[in-house]
Write an enzyme that holds these catalytic residues in place. Sequence first.
Site, PDB file in Angstrom:
ATOM      1  CG  HIS A   1       9.603  -5.892   0.749  1.00 55.28           C
ATOM      2  ND1 HIS A   1      10.177  -4.776   1.292  1.00 55.28           N
ATOM      3  CD2 HIS A   1       8.466  -5.630   0.187  1.00 55.28           C
ATOM      4  CE1 HIS A   1       9.236  -3.780   1.004  1.00 55.28           C
ATOM      5  NE2 HIS A   1       8.454  -4.426   0.522  1.00 55.28           N
TER       6      HIS A   1
ATOM      7  CE1 TYR B   1       7.735   3.784   0.476  1.00 52.27           C
ATOM      8  CE2 TYR B   1       7.353   5.294  -1.218  1.00 52.27           C
ATOM      9  CZ  TYR B   1       7.935   4.276  -0.692  1.00 52.27           C
ATOM     10  OH  TYR B   1       9.169   3.701  -1.082  1.00 52.27           O
TER      11      TYR B   1
ATOM     12  CG  ASP C   1      -0.333   0.227   2.441  1.00 52.61           C
ATOM     13  OD1 ASP C   1       0.703  -0.123   2.710  1.00 52.61           O
ATOM     14  OD2 ASP C   1      -1.290   0.434   3.592  1.00 52.61           O
TER      15      ASP C   1
ATOM     16  CG  PHE D   1       8.739  -0.248  -4.266  1.00 52.05           C
ATOM     17  CD1 PHE D   1       9.325  -0.661  -2.714  1.00 52.05           C
ATOM     18  CD2 PHE D   1       7.863  -0.974  -4.878  1.00 52.05           C
ATOM     19  CE1 PHE D   1       8.638  -1.823  -2.428  1.00 52.05           C
ATOM     20  CE2 PHE D   1       7.725  -2.177  -4.499  1.00 52.05           C
ATOM     21  CZ  PHE D   1       8.135  -2.769  -3.150  1.00 52.05           C
TER      22      PHE D   1
END
Length: 220
Positions: free
Chosen positions: A187, A67, A65, A78
């Site tokens: 990740h 920031y 989701d 990202f």
Amino acid sequence: MNIEIEKSWKKKLKNEFDKQYFISLMDFLNSEVVSQNIFPPRKLIFNAFNSCAFDDVKVVILGQDPYHRVGQAHGLSFSVPSNVPKPPSLKNIFKELSSDLGVPIPQSGNLIRWANQGVLLLNSILTVREGGPGSHKGRGWEIFTDNVIKKIANQKENIVFMLWGAYAQKKCISVSKKKHLVIKTPHPSPFSVYRGFFESKQFTACNKYLLAHEKQPINW
């Protein structure tokens, strides 16, 4: 319901906008903005789609989701606007990029340059409350983005899916590895980046695959 989204995506997803889950989702967002700060700004919720038309998609990078701090989210997974400090995961993405390709670490954390080359920077959940990671989980975005992934996986060929972490990998579990290149790594978060994200050479692997299928590689 009139959704401001790039025309090729609007055509592909038009049936979604009339489904009850999506209508309920829009009603929820309309109520949220009355009392909460919601990110990204409304005009940027579909930025990933507006920056990369369906026919142009060559690579999919899936986040969870947006920031949740002021000024960071702008609708691309990202990514942050050019004048915003890079979050830890993005710093690690750039470190691997530099190590893999031997290029300087980019000054800007704005990944619009990737999106404009055919990289769909898609979050699973497209909105969030300020200071509340996961706050819009389970409201309908996951259904919507599941269907986006199905459209890409079923209607296109030779797409590179770069899946970072268990969440992204589970969401794309049905993507055919015979039809597409599926790259799985941990990740890029500081908590997991040393478990295999670093030294994965995935940017090289992506471009080799695109070239092998007569597609223009990404200028990362």
